[in-house]
Design a protein around this motif. Structure first.
Motif, mmCIF file in Angstrom:
data_model
loop_
_atom_site.group_PDB
_atom_site.id
_atom_site.type_symbol
_atom_site.label_atom_id
_atom_site.label_comp_id
_atom_site.label_asym_id
_atom_site.label_seq_id
_atom_site.Cartn_x
_atom_site.Cartn_y
_atom_site.Cartn_z
ATOM 1 N N ALA A 199 0.833 -1.206 0.000
ATOM 2 C CA ALA A 199 0.000 0.000 0.000
ATOM 3 C C ALA A 199 0.867 1.256 0.000
ATOM 4 O O ALA A 199 0.570 2.225 -0.716
ATOM 5 C CB ALA A 199 -0.940 -0.006 1.200
ATOM 6 N N GLU A 200 1.947 1.254 0.774
ATOM 7 C CA GLU A 200 2.857 2.405 0.784
ATOM 8 C C GLU A 200 3.482 2.603 -0.592
ATOM 9 O O GLU A 200 3.635 3.739 -1.058
ATOM 10 C CB GLU A 200 3.938 2.225 1.849
ATOM 11 C CG GLU A 200 3.437 2.449 3.256
ATOM 12 C CD GLU A 200 4.538 2.419 4.304
ATOM 13 O OE1 GLU A 200 5.727 2.296 3.949
ATOM 14 O OE2 GLU A 200 4.196 2.510 5.485
ATOM 15 N N LEU A 201 3.855 1.510 -1.252
ATOM 16 C CA LEU A 201 4.406 1.601 -2.602
ATOM 17 C C LEU A 201 3.379 2.199 -3.567
ATOM 18 O O LEU A 201 3.705 3.077 -4.373
ATOM 19 C CB LEU A 201 4.850 0.215 -3.088
ATOM 20 C CG LEU A 201 5.376 0.143 -4.510
ATOM 21 C CD1 LEU A 201 6.649 0.967 -4.660
ATOM 22 C CD2 LEU A 201 5.630 -1.301 -4.914
ATOM 23 N N LEU A 202 2.136 1.735 -3.460
ATOM 24 C CA LEU A 202 1.077 2.287 -4.303
ATOM 25 C C LEU A 202 0.912 3.791 -4.070
ATOM 26 O O LEU A 202 0.701 4.554 -5.022
ATOM 27 C CB LEU A 202 -0.236 1.553 -4.050
ATOM 28 C CG LEU A 202 -0.297 0.109 -4.552
ATOM 29 C CD1 LEU A 202 -1.521 -0.606 -3.994
ATOM 30 C CD2 LEU A 202 -0.279 0.059 -6.066
ATOM 31 N N LEU A 203 1.026 4.204 -2.824
ATOM 32 C CA LEU A 203 0.951 5.639 -2.519
ATOM 33 C C LEU A 203 2.088 6.401 -3.180
ATOM 34 O O LEU A 203 1.888 7.469 -3.768
ATOM 35 C CB LEU A 203 0.989 5.868 -1.007
ATOM 36 C CG LEU A 203 -0.268 5.549 -0.239
ATOM 37 C CD1 LEU A 203 -0.018 5.660 1.260
ATOM 38 C CD2 LEU A 203 -1.395 6.469 -0.659
ATOM 39 N N HIS A 204 3.286 5.847 -3.087
ATOM 40 C CA HIS A 204 4.468 6.532 -3.628
ATOM 41 C C HIS A 204 4.449 6.624 -5.150
ATOM 42 O O HIS A 204 5.079 7.524 -5.706
ATOM 43 C CB HIS A 204 5.751 5.857 -3.143
ATOM 44 C CG HIS A 204 6.046 6.105 -1.703
ATOM 45 N ND1 HIS A 204 6.345 7.347 -1.190
ATOM 46 C CD2 HIS A 204 6.059 5.260 -0.646
ATOM 47 C CE1 HIS A 204 6.529 7.270 0.108
ATOM 48 N NE2 HIS A 204 6.358 6.010 0.476
#
Length: 143
Positions: free
Chosen positions: A10-15
């Motif tokens: 999810a953090e990667l998707l945000l970035h």
């Protein structure tokens, strides 16, 4: 392990600019964290904070407020009021208060972050300067 991996995804998707994909993943991770981990577990706090930032970005202030209040209150209890993670949570909470037009609460929160960062990091630290800028923008917009 799966919770951490999903939170990291999810953090990667945000970035990479895909918050619409990260949000439901974070909602699922947070629900599982609440079911399986202690309330004060770092993963629960990180996941709640990440979800709240998405909500803040899409101006869902009413939904973001309880998540950020939870992360702030818990970080105060676990790390103390002057810990960098606690101050980051308070800064996000100030942004929510601003969005909700709770201007007195927002001003108090921004001011507390500035003062704490000056005390702990010094006046010229990048985090202090960013906090001063956030507070100045708030004051300029609330005039």
């Amino acid at each position: 392990m799966a919770l951490t991996a999903n939170n990291n995804l999810a953090e990667l998707l945000l970035h990479v600019g895909r918050p619409h994909e990260a949000e439901p993943l974070l909602e699922t991770v947070l629900a599982k964290c609440k079911e399986t981990l202690p309330e004060k577990d770092p993963l629960t706090l990180i996941t709640a904070n990440n979800l709240a930032t998405i909500l803040l970005d899409r101006k869902a202030f009413d939904e973001a407020e309880p998540l950020l209040k939870f992360t702030y209150d818990t970080r105060v209890e676990v790390y103390g009021k002057r810990h960098p993670s606690t101050l980051n949570a308070l800064n996000w909470l100030a942004s929510v208060y601003k969005g909700l037009k709770k201007l007195e609460e927002a001003e108090q929160a921004y001011e507390e972050v500035v003062n704490a960062r000056k005390e702990t990091l010094g006046e010229l630290h990048m985090s202090t300067l960013t906090s001063i800028n956030n507070f100045a923008v708030f004051l300029g917009e609330s005039q």
